[in-house]
Motif scaffolding. Structure first.
Motif, PDB file in Angstrom:
ATOM      1  N   GLY A  68     -10.143   2.891  -2.841  1.00  0.00           N
ATOM      2  CA  GLY A  68      -9.727   1.842  -3.767  1.00  0.00           C
ATOM      3  C   GLY A  68      -8.235   1.585  -3.705  1.00  0.00           C
ATOM      4  N   THR A  69      -7.443   2.652  -3.722  1.00  0.00           N
ATOM      5  CA  THR A  69      -5.983   2.519  -3.635  1.00  0.00           C
ATOM      6  C   THR A  69      -5.579   1.910  -2.302  1.00  0.00           C
ATOM      7  OG1 THR A  69      -5.732   4.486  -5.026  1.00  0.00           O
ATOM      8  CG2 THR A  69      -3.794   3.773  -3.784  1.00  0.00           C
ATOM      9  N   ILE A  70      -6.209   2.384  -1.230  1.00  0.00           N
ATOM     10  CA  ILE A  70      -5.909   1.869   0.113  1.00  0.00           C
ATOM     11  C   ILE A  70      -6.198   0.373   0.182  1.00  0.00           C
ATOM     12  CG2 ILE A  70      -6.671   1.960   2.523  1.00  0.00           C
ATOM     13  CD1 ILE A  70      -7.083   5.034   2.037  1.00  0.00           C
ATOM     14  N   HIS A  71      -7.324  -0.031  -0.373  1.00  0.00           N
ATOM     15  CA  HIS A  71      -7.696  -1.453  -0.362  1.00  0.00           C
ATOM     16  C   HIS A  71      -6.678  -2.285  -1.141  1.00  0.00           C
ATOM     17  CE1 HIS A  71     -10.478  -4.932  -0.434  1.00  0.00           C
ATOM     18  NE2 HIS A  71      -9.924  -5.148  -1.614  1.00  0.00           N
ATOM     19  N   GLU A  72      -6.277  -1.825  -2.311  1.00  0.00           N
ATOM     20  CA  GLU A  72      -5.348  -2.584  -3.155  1.00  0.00           C
ATOM     21  C   GLU A  72      -3.999  -2.770  -2.471  1.00  0.00           C
ATOM     22  OE1 GLU A  72      -5.075  -1.015  -7.110  1.00  0.00           O
ATOM     23  OE2 GLU A  72      -7.240  -1.041  -7.421  1.00  0.00           O
ATOM     24  N   VAL A  73      -3.480  -1.715  -1.872  1.00  0.00           N
ATOM     25  CA  VAL A  73      -2.176  -1.806  -1.196  1.00  0.00           C
ATOM     26  C   VAL A  73      -2.269  -2.704   0.026  1.00  0.00           C
ATOM     27  CG1 VAL A  73      -0.378  -0.519   0.029  1.00  0.00           C
ATOM     28  CG2 VAL A  73      -1.421   0.448  -2.041  1.00  0.00           C
ATOM     29  N   ALA A  74      -3.287  -2.481   0.847  1.00  0.00           N
ATOM     30  CA  ALA A  74      -3.424  -3.248   2.092  1.00  0.00           C
ATOM     31  C   ALA A  74      -3.570  -4.738   1.825  1.00  0.00           C
ATOM     32  CB  ALA A  74      -4.618  -2.728   2.888  1.00  0.00           C
ATOM     33  N   THR A  75      -4.249  -5.088   0.741  1.00  0.00           N
ATOM     34  CA  THR A  75      -4.466  -6.500   0.399  1.00  0.00           C
ATOM     35  C   THR A  75      -3.153  -7.275   0.322  1.00  0.00           C
ATOM     36  OG1 THR A  75      -6.546  -6.107  -0.775  1.00  0.00           O
ATOM     37  CG2 THR A  75      -5.293  -8.041  -1.437  1.00  0.00           C
ATOM     38  N   GLU A  76      -2.101  -6.633  -0.170  1.00  0.00           N
ATOM     39  CA  GLU A  76      -0.810  -7.310  -0.344  1.00  0.00           C
ATOM     40  C   GLU A  76       0.038  -7.315   0.929  1.00  0.00           C
ATOM     41  OE1 GLU A  76      -0.074  -9.054  -3.017  1.00  0.00           O
ATOM     42  OE2 GLU A  76      -2.087  -8.510  -3.712  1.00  0.00           O
ATOM     43  N   LEU A  77      -0.425  -6.633   1.978  1.00  0.00           N
ATOM     44  CA  LEU A  77       0.380  -6.527   3.205  1.00  0.00           C
ATOM     45  C   LEU A  77      -0.172  -7.345   4.368  1.00  0.00           C
ATOM     46  CD1 LEU A  77       1.193  -2.691   3.115  1.00  0.00           C
ATOM     47  CD2 LEU A  77       2.518  -4.600   2.176  1.00  0.00           C
ATOM     48  N   VAL A  78      -1.316  -7.996   4.162  1.00  0.00           N
ATOM     49  CA  VAL A  78      -1.899  -8.826   5.220  1.00  0.00           C
ATOM     50  C   VAL A  78      -0.965  -9.998   5.523  1.00  0.00           C
ATOM     51  CG1 VAL A  78      -3.874 -10.257   5.879  1.00  0.00           C
ATOM     52  CG2 VAL A  78      -4.233  -8.173   4.534  1.00  0.00           C
ATOM     53  N   HIS A  79      -0.765 -10.245   6.812  1.00  0.00           N
ATOM     54  CA  HIS A  79       0.092 -11.338   7.301  1.00  0.00           C
ATOM     55  C   HIS A  79       1.567 -11.143   6.935  1.00  0.00           C
ATOM     56  CE1 HIS A  79      -3.323 -13.592   8.708  1.00  0.00           C
ATOM     57  NE2 HIS A  79      -3.830 -13.723   7.487  1.00  0.00           N
ATOM     58  N   LYS A  80       1.957  -9.910   6.644  1.00  0.00           N
ATOM     59  CA  LYS A  80       3.368  -9.646   6.327  1.00  0.00           C
ATOM     60  C   LYS A  80       3.969  -8.724   7.384  1.00  0.00           C
ATOM     61  CE  LYS A  80       3.327 -10.448   1.350  1.00  0.00           C
ATOM     62  NZ  LYS A  80       1.949 -10.884   1.172  1.00  0.00           N
ATOM     63  N   ASP A  81       5.283  -8.866   7.574  1.00  0.00           N
ATOM     64  CA  ASP A  81       5.986  -8.063   8.584  1.00  0.00           C
ATOM     65  C   ASP A  81       6.431  -6.734   7.974  1.00  0.00           C
ATOM     66  OD1 ASP A  81       6.992  -7.516  11.083  1.00  0.00           O
ATOM     67  OD2 ASP A  81       8.939  -8.429  10.669  1.00  0.00           O
ATOM     68  N   VAL A  82       5.484  -6.050   7.361  1.00  0.00           N
ATOM     69  CA  VAL A  82       5.720  -4.759   6.712  1.00  0.00           C
ATOM     70  C   VAL A  82       4.658  -3.793   7.208  1.00  0.00           C
ATOM     71  CG1 VAL A  82       5.788  -3.532   4.499  1.00  0.00           C
ATOM     72  CG2 VAL A  82       6.726  -5.841   4.667  1.00  0.00           C
ATOM     73  N   LEU A  83       5.051  -2.565   7.501  1.00  0.00           N
ATOM     74  CA  LEU A  83       4.106  -1.586   8.019  1.00  0.00           C
ATOM     75  C   LEU A  83       3.313  -0.938   6.886  1.00  0.00           C
ATOM     76  CD1 LEU A  83       6.245   0.220  10.767  1.00  0.00           C
ATOM     77  CD2 LEU A  83       4.923  -1.909  10.920  1.00  0.00           C
ATOM     78  N   PHE A  84       2.055  -0.661   7.177  1.00  0.00           N
ATOM     79  CA  PHE A  84       1.142  -0.072   6.201  1.00  0.00           C
ATOM     80  C   PHE A  84       0.793   1.351   6.638  1.00  0.00           C
ATOM     81  CE2 PHE A  84      -3.549   0.257   4.985  1.00  0.00           C
ATOM     82  CZ  PHE A  84      -3.293   0.680   3.692  1.00  0.00           C
ATOM     83  N   GLY A  85       1.074   2.319   5.750  1.00  0.00           N
ATOM     84  CA  GLY A  85       0.732   3.705   6.034  1.00  0.00           C
ATOM     85  C   GLY A  85      -0.329   4.207   5.074  1.00  0.00           C
ATOM     86  N   VAL A  86      -1.054   5.248   5.489  1.00  0.00           N
ATOM     87  CA  VAL A  86      -2.137   5.793   4.671  1.00  0.00           C
ATOM     88  C   VAL A  86      -2.059   7.316   4.635  1.00  0.00           C
ATOM     89  CG1 VAL A  86      -4.640   6.048   4.404  1.00  0.00           C
ATOM     90  CG2 VAL A  86      -3.685   3.863   5.186  1.00  0.00           C
ATOM     91  N   VAL A  87      -2.128   7.862   3.422  1.00  0.00           N
ATOM     92  CA  VAL A  87      -2.340   9.302   3.239  1.00  0.00           C
ATOM     93  C   VAL A  87      -3.646   9.426   2.453  1.00  0.00           C
ATOM     94  CG1 VAL A  87      -1.468  11.455   2.276  1.00  0.00           C
ATOM     95  CG2 VAL A  87       0.136   9.790   3.248  1.00  0.00           C
ATOM     96  N   PRO A  88      -4.762   9.727   3.123  1.00  0.00           N
ATOM     97  CA  PRO A  88      -6.069   9.695   2.463  1.00  0.00           C
ATOM     98  C   PRO A  88      -6.349  10.949   1.643  1.00  0.00           C
ATOM     99  CG  PRO A  88      -6.336  10.274   4.776  1.00  0.00           C
ATOM    100  CD  PRO A  88      -4.863  10.045   4.557  1.00  0.00           C
ATOM    101  N   VAL A  89      -6.598  10.778   0.354  1.00  0.00           N
ATOM    102  CA  VAL A  89      -6.936  11.923  -0.497  1.00  0.00           C
ATOM    103  C   VAL A  89      -8.141  11.611  -1.388  1.00  0.00           C
ATOM    104  CG1 VAL A  89      -4.668  12.997  -0.521  1.00  0.00           C
ATOM    105  CG2 VAL A  89      -5.167  11.204  -2.171  1.00  0.00           C
ATOM    106  N   GLY A  90      -8.949  10.633  -0.982  1.00  0.00           N
ATOM    107  CA  GLY A  90     -10.115  10.271  -1.770  1.00  0.00           C
ATOM    108  C   GLY A  90     -11.357  11.007  -1.301  1.00  0.00           C
TER     109      GLY A  90
END
Length: 292
Positions: A68-90
Motif C-alpha cells: 500500500g505504501t509503495i503504491h501511494e508513493v509510486a503514484t506520485e512519481l510516474v512521469h517525473k524525473d525523480v528516482l523511486f526507491g523501495v525498502v519492503p517491510v510488508g
C-alpha cells in the motif's frame, strides 16, 4: 548534494522493523546526502508526503513499507524525473520481489546506495495507476474480504479465497483488445504488469515490468473442481496452459461490465469502487524510474 526522502510506514511488518532516521543515516552520510525522513500516520498519507518531498526538491523518494505504501508513493512519481526507491517491510511485497529488491532492510538500503536505475512500465486504469496488477473478477472479491478480515497474513488471504470461491457471482462483461471484442462471464479477469502478486504467487509468470505490454488473463466461470485444478496451475506457475484460459499480451484493454453501474476492482492488492461500468486499461511505457 543528493536530496533523498524516506517515507516510512511505522506499522508495516507489524511495526517490528528498525527503519529509523538514525539507522538510515548510517547508510547515507551527511557530506553526500541531505536525508529527510517522513512517517505516515494514516492511509493515503504517503501520497501527501510524496508531494511534499517533491516540493522540497527530492531527487530520490524511497517508500519504506508494504504494498500500500509503495503504491501511494509510486503514484506520485510516474512521469517525473525523480528516482523511486523501495525498502519492503510488508507482507506480500510482490513488486519488490519482481524487482529483485531484498527483503532484508540493510541490503535494500545498499541497493538504494548503488542507484542502479530501471525505467519500468506502469499500468493505467481509467487514469489510476497500478504497478503490479489489477482485476475485476474473483480476485477483487478476495481482496475485499481480505481487507474486511483486518488481518494481513497469508492464512487470512487463503480463507478469503476459499470463501470467495464458494459465493462468487460472475458478471457479464464485454472485453476488447487488439481489435477483437469478446463477450465473457469471468471467474477471473486479471491484468498484470508484473510476474508476481506477492507471497511468491503468480498468475502471469511471463509478464515483465519492462516489455511495454500488459498481460491479460481471463478464466470463465467454472465449477469448484475446475477451480481447484486452476489453483494447481497457479501453484505450478503455468496458468496460460489451463485449457479454459484466454491469455494475451497487449498494450490496451477495454472492459464494459454489463448491467452494473457501480463496480469494484482490486488494484495492487487494494480494493477500489468505481461509479462506472466502462474501463480502459493501458500501459504507460517506461514511465517510472526505479532503483533496483
Amino acid at each position: 548534494m543528493i536530496h533523498i526522502h524516506f517515507i516510512v510506514n511505522p506499522i508495516s511488518g507489524k511495526g517490528k522493523h528498525n527503519i529509523t532516521e538514525e539507522h538510515i543515516r548510517t547508510f547515507f552520510p551527511s557530506e553526500k546526502y541531505n536525508v529527510v525522513v517522513h512517517l505516515t500516520t494514516h492511509k493515503k498519507h504517503a501520497i501527501e508526503l510524496t508531494k511534499l518531498a517533491l516540493t522540497q526538491g527530492a531527487s530520490i523518494v524511497v517508500a519504506c513499507g508494504g504494498d500500500g505504501t509503495i503504491h501511494e508513493v509510486a503514484t506520485e512519481l510516474v512521469h517525473k524525473d525523480v528516482l523511486f526507491g523501495v525498502v519492503p517491510v510488508g507482507s506480500g511485497n510482490g513488486l519488490a520481489s519482481n524487482l529483485s529488491i531484498p527483503k532484508d532492510i540493510d541490503k535494500a538500503l545498499e541497493v538504494i546506495q548503488r542507484q542502479s536505475v530501471v525505467a519500468m512500465d506502469v499500468g493505467v486504469l481509467n487514469g489510476e495507476y497500478f504497478f503490479s496488477n489489477m482485476g475485476f473478477g474473483i480476485d477483487a472479491t478476495i481482496i475485499e474480504q481480505y481487507e474486511k478480515s483486518g488481518k494481513r497474513k497469508l492464512g487470512a488471504y487463503i480463507r478469503a479465497a476459499l470463501n470467495s470461491a464458494q459465493h462468487y457471482q460472475a458478471k457479464q462483461m464485454r472485453v476488447t483488445y487488439n481489435g477483437v471484442t469478446k463477450e465473457v462471464n469471468p471467474l477471473l479477469l486479471f491484468i498484470s504488469n508484473s510476474n508476481e502478486m506477492g507471497y511468491n504467487m503468480s498468475l502471469t509468470p511471463q509478464a515483465s515490468l519492462t516489455d511495454g505490454l500488459l498481460d491479460y488473463l481471463m478464466v470463465p466461470k467454472i465449477g469448484i473442481l475446475k477451480q481447484l485444478t486452476f489453483g494447481l496451475y497457479v501453484l505450478l506457475k503455468k496458468t496460460e496452459k489451463f485449457r479454459r484460459t484466454d491469455y494475451v499480451q497487449t498494450t490496451k484493454i477495454e472492459v464494459e461490465i454489463k448491467h452494473s453501474p457501480k463496480n469494484g476492482a482490486q488494484i495492487d492488492g487494494e480494493y477500489y469502487e468505481f461509479d462506472t461500468n466502462h474501463f480502459v486499461i493501458e500501459v504507460a511505457q517506461k514511465s517510472l524510474k526505479v532503483i533496483c
